[in-house]
Design a protein around this motif. Structure first.
Motif, PDB file in Angstrom:
ATOM      1  N   ILE A 271     -12.249   9.730 -16.959  1.00 54.67           N
ATOM      2  CA  ILE A 271     -11.516  10.607 -16.040  1.00 54.67           C
ATOM      3  C   ILE A 271     -10.030  10.301 -16.072  1.00 54.67           C
ATOM      4  O   ILE A 271      -9.200  11.183 -16.300  1.00 54.67           O
ATOM      5  CB  ILE A 271     -12.072  10.447 -14.607  1.00 54.67           C
ATOM      6  N   LEU A 272      -9.669   9.030 -15.867  1.00 52.51           N
ATOM      7  CA  LEU A 272      -8.260   8.618 -15.843  1.00 52.51           C
ATOM      8  C   LEU A 272      -7.908   7.700 -17.002  1.00 52.51           C
ATOM      9  O   LEU A 272      -6.735   7.614 -17.381  1.00 52.51           O
ATOM     10  CB  LEU A 272      -7.950   7.891 -14.524  1.00 52.51           C
ATOM     11  N   CYS A 273      -8.889   7.004 -17.542  1.00 50.69           N
ATOM     12  CA  CYS A 273      -8.611   5.950 -18.517  1.00 50.69           C
ATOM     13  C   CYS A 273      -9.732   5.890 -19.544  1.00 50.69           C
ATOM     14  O   CYS A 273     -10.898   6.101 -19.207  1.00 50.69           O
ATOM     15  CB  CYS A 273      -8.496   4.618 -17.753  1.00 50.69           C
ATOM     16  N   SER A 274      -9.366   5.592 -20.786  1.00 50.78           N
ATOM     17  CA  SER A 274     -10.387   5.528 -21.836  1.00 50.78           C
ATOM     18  C   SER A 274     -11.213   4.252 -21.738  1.00 50.78           C
ATOM     19  O   SER A 274     -12.360   4.217 -22.173  1.00 50.78           O
ATOM     20  CB  SER A 274      -9.721   5.603 -23.217  1.00 50.78           C
ATOM     21  N   GLN A 275     -10.641   3.196 -21.181  1.00 51.73           N
ATOM     22  CA  GLN A 275     -11.389   1.957 -20.987  1.00 51.73           C
ATOM     23  C   GLN A 275     -12.149   2.018 -19.664  1.00 51.73           C
ATOM     24  O   GLN A 275     -11.711   2.683 -18.722  1.00 51.73           O
ATOM     25  CB  GLN A 275     -10.441   0.755 -20.982  1.00 51.73           C
ATOM     26  N   PRO A 276     -13.272   1.321 -19.564  1.00 49.23           N
ATOM     27  CA  PRO A 276     -14.054   1.354 -18.316  1.00 49.23           C
ATOM     28  C   PRO A 276     -13.251   0.789 -17.147  1.00 49.23           C
ATOM     29  O   PRO A 276     -12.561  -0.227 -17.298  1.00 49.23           O
ATOM     30  CB  PRO A 276     -15.261   0.461 -18.634  1.00 49.23           C
ATOM     31  N   ILE A 277     -13.324   1.458 -16.019  1.00 48.46           N
ATOM     32  CA  ILE A 277     -12.736   0.913 -14.802  1.00 48.46           C
ATOM     33  C   ILE A 277     -13.608  -0.265 -14.380  1.00 48.46           C
ATOM     34  O   ILE A 277     -14.797  -0.107 -14.105  1.00 48.46           O
ATOM     35  CB  ILE A 277     -12.670   1.979 -13.685  1.00 48.46           C
ATOM     36  N   SER A 278     -13.033  -1.465 -14.334  1.00 46.41           N
ATOM     37  CA  SER A 278     -13.820  -2.671 -14.067  1.00 46.41           C
ATOM     38  C   SER A 278     -14.030  -2.916 -12.586  1.00 46.41           C
ATOM     39  O   SER A 278     -15.036  -3.497 -12.172  1.00 46.41           O
ATOM     40  CB  SER A 278     -13.134  -3.895 -14.688  1.00 46.41           C
ATOM     41  N   GLU A 279     -13.072  -2.476 -11.777  1.00 48.20           N
ATOM     42  CA  GLU A 279     -13.155  -2.634 -10.325  1.00 48.20           C
ATOM     43  C   GLU A 279     -12.028  -1.825  -9.708  1.00 48.20           C
ATOM     44  O   GLU A 279     -11.164  -1.282 -10.410  1.00 48.20           O
ATOM     45  CB  GLU A 279     -13.047  -4.111  -9.918  1.00 48.20           C
ATOM     46  N   PHE A 280     -12.024  -1.750  -8.398  1.00 50.55           N
ATOM     47  CA  PHE A 280     -10.901  -1.161  -7.674  1.00 50.55           C
ATOM     48  C   PHE A 280     -10.146  -2.265  -6.948  1.00 50.55           C
ATOM     49  O   PHE A 280     -10.756  -3.168  -6.359  1.00 50.55           O
ATOM     50  CB  PHE A 280     -11.395  -0.144  -6.637  1.00 50.55           C
ATOM     51  N   LEU A 281      -8.831  -2.170  -6.989  1.00 51.21           N
ATOM     52  CA  LEU A 281      -7.992  -3.071  -6.218  1.00 51.21           C
ATOM     53  C   LEU A 281      -7.573  -2.340  -4.955  1.00 51.21           C
ATOM     54  O   LEU A 281      -7.077  -1.210  -5.034  1.00 51.21           O
ATOM     55  CB  LEU A 281      -6.773  -3.503  -7.040  1.00 51.21           C
ATOM     56  N   THR A 282      -7.809  -2.952  -3.818  1.00 53.51           N
ATOM     57  CA  THR A 282      -7.536  -2.274  -2.558  1.00 53.51           C
ATOM     58  C   THR A 282      -6.097  -2.529  -2.140  1.00 53.51           C
ATOM     59  O   THR A 282      -5.698  -3.659  -1.895  1.00 53.51           O
ATOM     60  CB  THR A 282      -8.503  -2.748  -1.459  1.00 53.51           C
ATOM     61  N   SER A 283      -5.335  -1.447  -2.076  1.00 52.39           N
ATOM     62  CA  SER A 283      -3.926  -1.535  -1.731  1.00 52.39           C
ATOM     63  C   SER A 283      -3.763  -1.678  -0.234  1.00 52.39           C
ATOM     64  O   SER A 283      -4.539  -1.139   0.553  1.00 52.39           O
ATOM     65  CB  SER A 283      -3.209  -0.274  -2.214  1.00 52.39           C
ATOM     66  N   SER A 284      -2.706  -2.392   0.189  1.00 52.33           N
ATOM     67  CA  SER A 284      -2.427  -2.512   1.621  1.00 52.33           C
ATOM     68  C   SER A 284      -1.746  -1.266   2.154  1.00 52.33           C
ATOM     69  O   SER A 284      -1.626  -1.100   3.358  1.00 52.33           O
ATOM     70  CB  SER A 284      -1.553  -3.732   1.905  1.00 52.33           C
ATOM     71  N   GLY A 285      -1.296  -0.391   1.271  1.00 49.22           N
ATOM     72  CA  GLY A 285      -0.859   0.918   1.723  1.00 49.22           C
ATOM     73  C   GLY A 285      -2.077   1.685   2.206  1.00 49.22           C
ATOM     74  O   GLY A 285      -3.203   1.398   1.805  1.00 49.22           O
ATOM     75  N   THR A 286      -1.887   2.659   3.100  1.00 49.49           N
ATOM     76  CA  THR A 286      -3.049   3.315   3.687  1.00 49.49           C
ATOM     77  C   THR A 286      -3.077   4.796   3.380  1.00 49.49           C
ATOM     78  O   THR A 286      -2.064   5.420   3.141  1.00 49.49           O
ATOM     79  CB  THR A 286      -3.073   3.130   5.205  1.00 49.49           C
ATOM     80  N   SER A 287      -4.266   5.315   3.375  1.00 52.99           N
ATOM     81  CA  SER A 287      -4.468   6.748   3.174  1.00 52.99           C
ATOM     82  C   SER A 287      -5.579   7.182   4.107  1.00 52.99           C
ATOM     83  O   SER A 287      -6.713   6.769   3.960  1.00 52.99           O
ATOM     84  CB  SER A 287      -4.864   7.030   1.723  1.00 52.99           C
ATOM     85  N   GLY A 288      -5.221   7.978   5.109  1.00 52.77           N
ATOM     86  CA  GLY A 288      -6.220   8.420   6.076  1.00 52.77           C
ATOM     87  C   GLY A 288      -6.862   7.268   6.808  1.00 52.77           C
ATOM     88  O   GLY A 288      -8.028   7.301   7.159  1.00 52.77           O
ATOM     89  N   GLY A 289      -6.072   6.213   7.060  1.00 52.25           N
ATOM     90  CA  GLY A 289      -6.597   5.069   7.792  1.00 52.25           C
ATOM     91  C   GLY A 289      -7.404   4.118   6.940  1.00 52.25           C
ATOM     92  O   GLY A 289      -8.062   3.234   7.453  1.00 52.25           O
ATOM     93  N   GLU A 290      -7.373   4.272   5.613  1.00 55.27           N
ATOM     94  CA  GLU A 290      -8.154   3.409   4.737  1.00 55.27           C
ATOM     95  C   GLU A 290      -7.256   2.805   3.656  1.00 55.27           C
ATOM     96  O   GLU A 290      -6.214   3.336   3.323  1.00 55.27           O
ATOM     97  CB  GLU A 290      -9.267   4.217   4.058  1.00 55.27           C
ATOM     98  N   ARG A 291      -7.719   1.683   3.125  1.00 50.08           N
ATOM     99  CA  ARG A 291      -7.032   1.116   1.962  1.00 50.08           C
ATOM    100  C   ARG A 291      -7.137   2.087   0.793  1.00 50.08           C
ATOM    101  O   ARG A 291      -8.161   2.727   0.601  1.00 50.08           O
ATOM    102  CB  ARG A 291      -7.682  -0.211   1.559  1.00 50.08           C
ATOM    103  N   LYS A 292      -6.074   2.163   0.018  1.00 52.18           N
ATOM    104  CA  LYS A 292      -6.141   2.940  -1.215  1.00 52.18           C
ATOM    105  C   LYS A 292      -6.910   2.151  -2.268  1.00 52.18           C
ATOM    106  O   LYS A 292      -6.857   0.923  -2.310  1.00 52.18           O
ATOM    107  CB  LYS A 292      -4.725   3.247  -1.711  1.00 52.18           C
ATOM    108  N   LEU A 293      -7.617   2.858  -3.126  1.00 54.81           N
ATOM    109  CA  LEU A 293      -8.374   2.238  -4.208  1.00 54.81           C
ATOM    110  C   LEU A 293      -7.617   2.435  -5.510  1.00 54.81           C
ATOM    111  O   LEU A 293      -7.458   3.563  -5.972  1.00 54.81           O
ATOM    112  CB  LEU A 293      -9.759   2.875  -4.320  1.00 54.81           C
ATOM    113  N   MET A 294      -7.142   1.346  -6.080  1.00 54.73           N
ATOM    114  CA  MET A 294      -6.390   1.417  -7.328  1.00 54.73           C
ATOM    115  C   MET A 294      -7.294   1.034  -8.495  1.00 54.73           C
ATOM    116  O   MET A 294      -7.836  -0.078  -8.526  1.00 54.73           O
ATOM    117  CB  MET A 294      -5.189   0.477  -7.281  1.00 54.73           C
ATOM    118  N   PRO A 295      -7.471   1.932  -9.461  1.00 54.19           N
ATOM    119  CA  PRO A 295      -8.337   1.594 -10.597  1.00 54.19           C
ATOM    120  C   PRO A 295      -7.711   0.497 -11.439  1.00 54.19           C
ATOM    121  O   PRO A 295      -6.479   0.442 -11.593  1.00 54.19           O
ATOM    122  CB  PRO A 295      -8.410   2.915 -11.376  1.00 54.19           C
ATOM    123  N   THR A 296      -8.538  -0.360 -11.981  1.00 52.71           N
ATOM    124  CA  THR A 296      -8.025  -1.381 -12.890  1.00 52.71           C
ATOM    125  C   THR A 296      -9.023  -1.603 -14.013  1.00 52.71           C
ATOM    126  O   THR A 296     -10.189  -1.198 -13.924  1.00 52.71           O
ATOM    127  CB  THR A 296      -7.721  -2.698 -12.161  1.00 52.71           C
TER     128      THR A 296
END
Length: 612
Positions: free
Chosen positions: A96-121
């Motif tokens: 979808i976003l990357c040719s390599q497998p997304i191994s996990e999400f890094l949770t950002s301290s920035g917020t979106s709708g009251g939740e941590r953002k999920l950053m693909p890595t």
């Protein structure tokens, strides 16, 4: 910030001087050829990911040149790619976003709708983060020699993690790093010689982790050459922990036995390798901690300490006076600049004043662009940055080597892990150049009004929380006339303070319990990062509402106008920081109320769990 070496070496063949020279040469090379490096980085990211769904949808069709990329690809925020993030989180394994497998999400301290953002890595990003860590100590050693001859006492902690419906781990970037083999199985390097055994850092119980790390740091006090934590708030919290628990710690050191409250078997085993009966050391610590003043306690207990390694830029600058008090004014060092989205750069002049800290962006980390921020009355902090850009604004973005000295920019990144022209939300000011690579002062996070630790609360979120809370006042015919807020860090942990001016027309006074309900409602309405800080990390204290006298906010406006504000353009600030204004507000407080209990918080996102 702790660092990680890049290559496997044994103690016998490790040359500190040789490694330092190689690292400094690398920095010199990539900053001299910054634009060429950036072109290569972008071409590599685009060629690798040429066939991913997101790039194909926008019509890039495998093209890797910079001009076409900038013409075709939009500048985005988290909300723009949240549908793609959600698909990955829910188990969609297509590219979808990357040719390599997304191994996990890094949770950002920035917020979106009251939740941590999920950053693909992706797994490869750990190599990139380790590279940046490996630059820190060779740079530092130019200014403070001999750091390889002792240990670093860092208070490092893991935070809670969760799993997405699709089975991917979601956790903070530092938790990901500390749990990785890059940290746990790091090869020999005298610069990664810490007082805290890995087991104490990886203990999920925050009390046991803090206690055992502090104990190990005290046991090895004469070997400590540098101390620190990630954020200034975290290091001060460790010193306050010592204030509250030094007698227990002294007893352990005196007797060589570990407190029974430390129940984690791996932690006990690791600590007992270090802890030996030492009545003389225990007496020394007891004598120093029993003194009436704790000024200089860091250099008194750890006498060989050269500097304190913590982030004191941005909102963390509010902790500088407290750090100076505890450390007797030894240098406060900010070594690196990083986020969940990407690691960015290093401070090449680490002994500078905190107010002068600038970071040199390392061109190999990601592809960087910069959106000019137009100042309002000479200040950036007051500028609300719109979420979407028009076509003209998109054309205003400039490349790394084209930024102008003194200009403010919002950072935009394209990463190897699937973010394309993503607005990080940091506002930076160009302070100078290292060869052709710019150096930036960190100015602020866009739109953030309150922060104590890793939490970030913006004006809209605060407004919505207050709006919910004042509904408790309606039965008493009481109404909120005006309010502002303040991040009070005079105590540890710090806490949010809201100043409320009310109109009370009802015959029945508002009971204290109702104001306490207002406090709790606000906390319940704030984002999950704030609530985690309150409930799990204990890094934020209970929210406080201070009721002020009638016409207090008129007085506040009068004061602002006396300092030169325009009466036509004046609006009540939703957050105050200027000490005389805080004093004015506090002088008119008639009553104070605190949140009576912890807000609800559960690891994970609302959509993954039944309740939050």
């Amino acid at each position: 910030m702790p660092e990680a070496p890049m290559e496997q070496q044994k103690a016998t063949d490790y040359s500190v001087a040789e490694n330092n020279n190689k690292t400094l040469e690398f920095i010199e090379d990539v900053t001299k050829e910054a634009d060429d490096v950036q072109k290569r980085v972008l071409a590599e990211i685009l060629s690798r990911n040429a066939h991913v769904e997101y790039l194909k949808r926008h019509g890039l069709n495998g093209i890797t040149d910079r001009d076409t990329f900038k013409k075709i690809m939009p500048v985005i925020t988290y909300e723009d790619i949240q549908p793609e993030i959600n698909r990955i989180a829910n188990g969609d394994k297509s590219h979808i976003l990357c040719s390599q497998p997304i191994s996990e999400f890094l949770t950002s301290s920035g917020t979106s709708g009251g939740e941590r953002k999920l950053m693909p890595t992706i797994d490869e990003e750990l190599e990139r983060r380790s590279l940046l860590y490996s630059l820190l100590m060779p740079v530092m050693s130019q200014f403070v020699p001999g750091l390889d001859k002792g240990k670093g006492m860092y208070f490092l902690f893991i935070k809670s993690e969760s799993k997405t419906p699709g089975g991917l781990v979601a956790r903070p970037v530092l938790t990901s790093y500390y749990k990785s083999s890059h940290f746990k199985e790091r090869p020999y390097d005298p610069y990664t010689n810490y007082t805290s055994p890995n087991e104490t850092i990886l203990c999920s119980d925050s009390y046991q982790s803090m206690y055992s790390q502090m104990l190990c740091g005290l046991c090895q006090n004469n070997e400590v050459l540098r101390v620190g934590a990630v954020f200034a708030s975290g290091f001060i919290r460790a010193i306050r922990f010592l204030e509250n628990h030094w007698s227990l710690l002294c007893n352990d050191i005196r007797t060589g036995t570990l407190n029974a409250l430390i129940t984690d078997p791996s932690v006990r085993q690791a600590v007992m390798k270090i802890l030996k009966p030492d009545p003389e050391l225990a007496n020394f610590i007891e004598q120093e901690c029993s003194r009436q003043s704790w000024q200089g306690i860091i250099t008194r207990l750890w006498p060989n300490t050269k500097y304190v390694d913590v982030i004191v830029t941005g909102t963390m600058s509010q902790y500088i006076p407290t750090l100076d008090y505890y450390s007797n004014g030894i240098p406060l060092v900010c070594t690196m600049y990083a986020s969940s989205e990407c690691y960015f750069g290093v401070n090449l002049n680490p002994l500078c004043k905190p107010s002068e800290v600038s970071y040199t962006l390392i061109p190999t980390m990601a592809y960087f662009e910069f959106l000019p921020v137009h100042k309002n009355n000479g200040t950036t902090n007051s500028v609300p940055i719109p979420k979407s850009l028009n076509e003209k604004e998109q054309r205003e973005l400039v490349d790394l080597v084209d930024v102008k000295l003194g200009q403010d920019y919002e950072l935009v990144v394209t990463t190897y892990a699937g973010l394309y022209r993503y607005r990080v939300g940091d506002v930076l000011r160009v302070a100078g150049f290292k060869n052709s690579a710019p150096q930036f002062n960190f100015i602020c996070r866009k739109n953030v009004v309150l922060s104590i630790d890793s939490d970030k609360t913006d004006e809209v979120e605060l407004q919505n929380a207050v709006k919910k809370a004042v509904s408790h006042l309606i039965p008493f015919d009481a109404h909120l006339i005006e309010y502002t807020s303040y991040a009070d860090t005079t105590k540890i942990p710090g806490h949010y303070v809201l100043y409320w001016e009310l109109s009370v027309n009802g015959s029945t006074p508002v009971p204290p319990s109702v104001y306490e309900d207002c406090c709790l409602t606000i906390e319940e309405s704030l984002n999950s990062v704030y609530r985690q800080g309150r409930v799990s990390d204990k890094s934020i204290g209970a929210l406080e509402i201070k009721i002020v006298e009638s016409r207090t906010f008129d007085k506040l406006m009068d004061y602002a106008i006396s300092l030169g504000a325009s009466i036509n353009q004046y609006k009540t600030p939703r957050c105050v920081k200027f000490a005389p204004i805080v004093e004015l507000l506090n002088s008119r407080v008639v009553s104070c109320y605190f949140s009576p209990k912890y807000p609800k918080w559960t690891p994970g996102h609302k959509q993954w769990i039944n309740s939050d």
